[in-house]
Design an enzyme around this catalytic site. Structure first.
Site, PDB file in Angstrom:
ATOM      1  N   TYR A 111      -2.206   8.959  14.357  1.00 55.79           N
ATOM      2  CA  TYR A 111      -1.046   8.093  14.098  1.00 55.79           C
ATOM      3  C   TYR A 111      -0.337   7.766  15.415  1.00 55.79           C
ATOM      4  O   TYR A 111      -0.098   6.600  15.747  1.00 55.79           O
ATOM      5  CB  TYR A 111      -0.072   8.755  13.115  1.00 55.79           C
ATOM      6  CG  TYR A 111       1.273   8.065  13.079  1.00 55.79           C
ATOM      7  CD1 TYR A 111       1.402   6.804  12.499  1.00 55.79           C
ATOM      8  CD2 TYR A 111       2.404   8.647  13.661  1.00 55.79           C
ATOM      9  CE1 TYR A 111       2.630   6.150  12.490  1.00 55.79           C
ATOM     10  CE2 TYR A 111       3.630   8.001  13.660  1.00 55.79           C
ATOM     11  CZ  TYR A 111       3.738   6.756  13.074  1.00 55.79           C
ATOM     12  OH  TYR A 111       4.951   6.094  13.081  1.00 55.79           O
TER      13      TYR A 111
ATOM     14  N   SER B  35       0.828  -1.206   0.000  1.00 61.35           N
ATOM     15  CA  SER B  35       0.000   0.000   0.000  1.00 61.35           C
ATOM     16  C   SER B  35       0.866   1.261   0.000  1.00 61.35           C
ATOM     17  O   SER B  35       0.419   2.314  -0.421  1.00 61.35           O
ATOM     18  CB  SER B  35      -0.935   0.015   1.213  1.00 61.35           C
ATOM     19  OG  SER B  35      -0.191  -0.034   2.406  1.00 61.35           O
TER      20      SER B  35
ATOM     21  N   SER C 279       7.483   4.474  17.945  1.00 64.64           N
ATOM     22  CA  SER C 279       8.020   5.763  17.511  1.00 64.64           C
ATOM     23  C   SER C 279       8.216   6.682  18.708  1.00 64.64           C
ATOM     24  O   SER C 279       7.486   6.582  19.710  1.00 64.64           O
ATOM     25  CB  SER C 279       7.006   6.395  16.550  1.00 64.64           C
ATOM     26  OG  SER C 279       7.271   7.759  16.374  1.00 64.64           O
TER      27      SER C 279
ATOM     28  N   LYS D  49       0.071   4.092  17.650  1.00 68.96           N
ATOM     29  CA  LYS D  49       1.308   3.470  18.161  1.00 68.96           C
ATOM     30  C   LYS D  49       1.197   3.261  19.673  1.00 68.96           C
ATOM     31  O   LYS D  49       1.561   2.210  20.197  1.00 68.96           O
ATOM     32  CB  LYS D  49       2.521   4.350  17.841  1.00 68.96           C
ATOM     33  CG  LYS D  49       2.870   4.411  16.375  1.00 68.96           C
ATOM     34  CD  LYS D  49       3.441   3.085  15.873  1.00 68.96           C
ATOM     35  CE  LYS D  49       3.579   3.045  14.372  1.00 68.96           C
ATOM     36  NZ  LYS D  49       3.863   1.718  13.835  1.00 68.96           N
TER      37      LYS D  49
HETATM   38  P1  NAD Z   1       6.820   2.477   4.954  1.00 67.42           P
HETATM   39  O1  NAD Z   1       5.478   3.023   4.627  1.00 67.42           O
HETATM   40  O2  NAD Z   1       7.917   2.683   3.979  1.00 67.42           O
HETATM   41  O3  NAD Z   1       6.711   0.916   5.261  1.00 67.42           O
HETATM   42  C1  NAD Z   1       5.556   0.335   5.821  1.00 67.42           C
HETATM   43  C2  NAD Z   1       5.199  -0.868   4.966  1.00 67.42           C
HETATM   44  O4  NAD Z   1       4.042  -1.494   5.505  1.00 67.42           O
HETATM   45  C3  NAD Z   1       4.864  -0.484   3.520  1.00 67.42           C
HETATM   46  O5  NAD Z   1       5.636  -1.289   2.645  1.00 67.42           O
HETATM   47  C4  NAD Z   1       3.371  -0.760   3.392  1.00 67.42           C
HETATM   48  O6  NAD Z   1       3.028  -1.174   2.091  1.00 67.42           O
HETATM   49  C5  NAD Z   1       3.172  -1.854   4.431  1.00 67.42           C
HETATM   50  N1  NAD Z   1       1.821  -1.939   4.991  1.00 67.42           N
HETATM   51  C6  NAD Z   1       1.062  -0.939   5.483  1.00 67.42           C
HETATM   52  N2  NAD Z   1      -0.120  -1.417   5.901  1.00 67.42           N
HETATM   53  C7  NAD Z   1      -0.095  -2.753   5.690  1.00 67.42           C
HETATM   54  C8  NAD Z   1      -1.027  -3.800   5.906  1.00 67.42           C
HETATM   55  N3  NAD Z   1      -2.231  -3.566   6.419  1.00 67.42           N
HETATM   56  N4  NAD Z   1      -0.687  -5.065   5.579  1.00 67.42           N
HETATM   57  C9  NAD Z   1       0.535  -5.329   5.034  1.00 67.42           C
HETATM   58  N5  NAD Z   1       1.448  -4.371   4.782  1.00 67.42           N
HETATM   59  C10 NAD Z   1       1.138  -3.101   5.114  1.00 67.42           C
HETATM   60  O7  NAD Z   1       7.218   3.058   6.382  1.00 67.42           O
HETATM   61  P2  NAD Z   1       8.598   2.951   7.169  1.00 67.42           P
HETATM   62  O8  NAD Z   1       9.157   4.314   7.266  1.00 67.42           O
HETATM   63  O9  NAD Z   1       9.424   1.851   6.643  1.00 67.42           O
HETATM   64  O10 NAD Z   1       8.033   2.587   8.608  1.00 67.42           O
HETATM   65  C11 NAD Z   1       7.950   1.252   9.081  1.00 67.42           C
HETATM   66  C12 NAD Z   1       7.289   1.262  10.445  1.00 67.42           C
HETATM   67  O11 NAD Z   1       8.033   2.073  11.331  1.00 67.42           O
HETATM   68  C13 NAD Z   1       5.865   1.824  10.440  1.00 67.42           C
HETATM   69  O12 NAD Z   1       5.080   1.057  11.324  1.00 67.42           O
HETATM   70  C14 NAD Z   1       6.049   3.224  10.967  1.00 67.42           C
HETATM   71  O13 NAD Z   1       4.888   3.704  11.618  1.00 67.42           O
HETATM   72  C15 NAD Z   1       7.184   3.048  11.938  1.00 67.42           C
HETATM   73  N6  NAD Z   1       7.962   4.270  12.164  1.00 67.42           N
HETATM   74  C16 NAD Z   1       8.487   4.938  11.083  1.00 67.42           C
HETATM   75  C17 NAD Z   1       9.195   6.117  11.288  1.00 67.42           C
HETATM   76  C18 NAD Z   1       9.763   6.886  10.117  1.00 67.42           C
HETATM   77  O14 NAD Z   1      10.123   8.050  10.281  1.00 67.42           O
HETATM   78  N7  NAD Z   1       9.913   6.309   8.948  1.00 67.42           N
HETATM   79  C19 NAD Z   1       9.379   6.615  12.583  1.00 67.42           C
HETATM   80  C20 NAD Z   1       8.853   5.892  13.652  1.00 67.42           C
HETATM   81  C21 NAD Z   1       8.141   4.723  13.420  1.00 67.42           C
HETATM   82  C1  UD1 Z   2       7.259  13.344  12.172  1.00 67.38           C
HETATM   83  C2  UD1 Z   2       5.943  13.087  12.863  1.00 67.38           C
HETATM   84  C3  UD1 Z   2       6.120  11.906  13.804  1.00 67.38           C
HETATM   85  C4  UD1 Z   2       6.629  10.702  13.034  1.00 67.38           C
HETATM   86  C5  UD1 Z   2       7.913  11.080  12.313  1.00 67.38           C
HETATM   87  C6  UD1 Z   2       8.412   9.986  11.435  1.00 67.38           C
HETATM   88  C7  UD1 Z   2       4.737  15.199  12.988  1.00 67.38           C
HETATM   89  C8  UD1 Z   2       4.253  16.297  13.877  1.00 67.38           C
HETATM   90  N1  UD1 Z   2       5.506  14.263  13.575  1.00 67.38           N
HETATM   91  O1  UD1 Z   2       8.242  13.652  13.144  1.00 67.38           O
HETATM   92  O2  UD1 Z   2       4.891  11.591  14.418  1.00 67.38           O
HETATM   93  O3  UD1 Z   2       6.876   9.628  13.917  1.00 67.38           O
HETATM   94  O4  UD1 Z   2       7.675  12.223  11.476  1.00 67.38           O
HETATM   95  O5  UD1 Z   2       7.571   9.754  10.345  1.00 67.38           O
HETATM   96  O6  UD1 Z   2       4.429  15.162  11.812  1.00 67.38           O
HETATM   97  N2  UD1 Z   2      10.525  20.428   9.000  1.00 67.38           N
HETATM   98  C9  UD1 Z   2      10.654  21.612   8.288  1.00 67.38           C
HETATM   99  N3  UD1 Z   2      10.237  21.616   6.983  1.00 67.38           N
HETATM  100  C10 UD1 Z   2       9.707  20.525   6.364  1.00 67.38           C
HETATM  101  C11 UD1 Z   2       9.593  19.319   7.106  1.00 67.38           C
HETATM  102  C12 UD1 Z   2       9.997  19.316   8.422  1.00 67.38           C
HETATM  103  O7  UD1 Z   2      11.123  22.612   8.811  1.00 67.38           O
HETATM  104  O8  UD1 Z   2       9.341  20.605   5.197  1.00 67.38           O
HETATM  105  C13 UD1 Z   2      11.003  20.393  10.393  1.00 67.38           C
HETATM  106  C14 UD1 Z   2       9.893  20.075  11.390  1.00 67.38           C
HETATM  107  O9  UD1 Z   2       9.237  21.241  11.780  1.00 67.38           O
HETATM  108  C15 UD1 Z   2      10.712  19.423  12.516  1.00 67.38           C
HETATM  109  C16 UD1 Z   2      11.870  18.740  11.787  1.00 67.38           C
HETATM  110  O10 UD1 Z   2      11.947  19.371  10.516  1.00 67.38           O
HETATM  111  O11 UD1 Z   2      11.244  20.401  13.362  1.00 67.38           O
HETATM  112  C17 UD1 Z   2      11.659  17.241  11.571  1.00 67.38           C
HETATM  113  O12 UD1 Z   2      10.403  17.041  10.927  1.00 67.38           O
HETATM  114  P1  UD1 Z   2       9.956  15.619  10.351  1.00 67.38           P
HETATM  115  O13 UD1 Z   2      11.012  15.072   9.488  1.00 67.38           O
HETATM  116  O14 UD1 Z   2       8.590  15.784   9.761  1.00 67.38           O
HETATM  117  O15 UD1 Z   2       9.897  14.692  11.635  1.00 67.38           O
HETATM  118  P2  UD1 Z   2       9.121  14.922  13.029  1.00 67.38           P
HETATM  119  O16 UD1 Z   2       8.229  16.082  12.985  1.00 67.38           O
HETATM  120  O17 UD1 Z   2      10.151  14.863  14.098  1.00 67.38           O
END
Ligand code: NAD
Ligand code: UD1
Length: 348
Positions: A150, A36, A126, A154
């Protein structure tokens, strides 16, 4: 015999990098993903990088029958559960979708695991569960709260895992709280491929650098931080991937020990322990890539906090893991991926 791991969401950004690290550490991987938010091409490229086939099953974690089939056909040592939706803004607009996918989907997965007596689980949580933190660096026992669906999804899953550990002490429920994952595999062959315009900072910067976006807006310049911009704990996705291997190695050790075989609910931060400001990241990116990153200041983004960085002690003490890669590595590797794949996994 290799330990086999089910990787839900293994076609995604963090999952694909973790598959490589797992393979290199001697684990066998089965990927389960509904694509997705990802592309099968990511799995192909992982397979190319490790020079071995990867079993990929297209399926949804809310589909009980599909999961039962997978568990009946494989004997897993553990599950790493990345599958989930992660866009904060979308979660505000579509809360039912987020609770269904992230909460109901996880419950279905846990239920099927229970049915097959497979009770080792590594969950993608997260730093968002810490809300607006009172203490920096943030320890694992800090108070938790959520400000959007979101984050609440979590936090709710974390509560489910805690309750499950109390109800049945056969479970090992390692909950990894990621800080801000960025970067890409050093080959430049896999990386982050956001749909539409990125919400997160690093992919936005790299798309400005490659000319897909005109200008970065920096949200807020009056935070109580080193330069007024937000401070975050950016962690290289390769380090993050190795954190998952360390968690599984730890579970392997535990399962081999005499007295305990399960670890219950175990939350662990995966961060570097260091804060970097938005401006510092932009400057470093511009320097190491020799690209101009035009930016303007804009008003604060709703829901943002000033500073967020991890206490990384527990991961080091318990798992023997710590992040090694620098902000320079994060920028260099992001740029290698972005410049070689300006359209992500879509060809051309
Ligand atoms: P991503 O979207 O690249 O990967 C998530 C994967 O899960 C995707 O490949 C998607 O197709 C799959 N997916 C979603 N819903 C599904 C379902 N119902 N059944 C099967 N597959 C499904 O995201 P990511 O950045 O790799 O994140 C992975 C995990 O880590 C997520 O749970 C996300 O919430 C968590 N996380 C990510 C970040 C970040 O900044 N990337 C930060 C904190 C936590
Ligand atoms: C965001 C999400 C958080 C999630 C994480 C990873 C929000 C409020 N929080 O974290 O829940 O777990 O992503 O997916 O969305 N920034 C800019 N310009 C931009 C984008 C970001 O200035 O175009 C700044 C933001 O204000 C922040 C920092 O960059 O201070 C990091 O932002 P971002 O990468 O979106 O991560 P988080 O906000 O920490």
């Amino acid at each position: 015999m290799k330990h086999k791991i089910l990787v839900t969401g293994g076609a995604g950004y963090i999952g694909s990098h973790t598959c490589i690290a797992l393979h290199q550490a001697g684990y066998e991987v089965v990927v389960f993903d509904n694509l997705s938010n990802s592309s099968a091409e990511a799995v192909n490229r992982v397979s190319q990088l490790i020079d071995a086939p990867i079993e990929f099953i297209k399926g949804d974690i809310r589909d009980r029958k599909a999961l039962q089939k997978v568990f009946s056909e494989h004997e897993f040592f553990g599950v790493i559960h990345f599958a989930g939706l992660k866009a904060v803004g979308e979660s505000v607009a579509k809360p039912l979708l987020y609770y269904d996918n992230n909460v109901s989907g996880t419950i279905t997965l846990l239920d099927v695991m229970s049915e097959f007596s497979m009770k080792r689980f590594v969950f993608s949580s997260s730093a968002t569960v810490y809300g607006d933190p009172e203490t920096l660096p943030i320890p694992e026992n800090a108070p938790r709260s959520a400000t959007n669906p979101y984050g609440q999804s979590k936090l709710t899953v974390e509560c489910v895992l805690e309750d499950l550990a109390v109800a049945d002490n056969d479970w090992s429920l390692v909950t990894l709280r990621y800080f801000n994952p960025v970067g890409a595999h050093s080959s430049g062959i896999i990386g982050e491929d956001p749909n539409d315009i990125p919400n997160n900072l690093m992919p936005f910067i790299s798309q400005v650098a490659v000319g897909k976006l005109e200008k970065l807006s920096i949200f807020g310049k009056d935070y109580a931080t080193i330069d007024g911009t937000g401070v975050r704990d950016f962690i290289h996705v390769t380090d993050l991937a190795l954190g998952h291997v360390a968690a599984l190695d730890y579970l392997k050790e535990q399962s081999g020990s005499k007295e305990g075989h399960s670890v219950g609910f175990l939350p662990i931060n995966l961060g570097t322990g260091k804060g970097t400001s938005v401006l510092e990241l932009v400057d470093t990116f511009a320097k190491v890539t020799e690209q101009d990153i035009p930016y303007q200041f804009a008003k604060r983004r709703a829901g943002d906090i000033a500073s967020c960085y991890a206490s990384a002690d527990k991961a080091k003490t318990l798992l023997g893991w710590e992040a090694k890669l620098s902000i320079i590595d994060m920028c260099t590797d992001t740029w290698r991926w972005q410049s070689r794949n300006p359209n992500g996994y879509n060809a051309s």
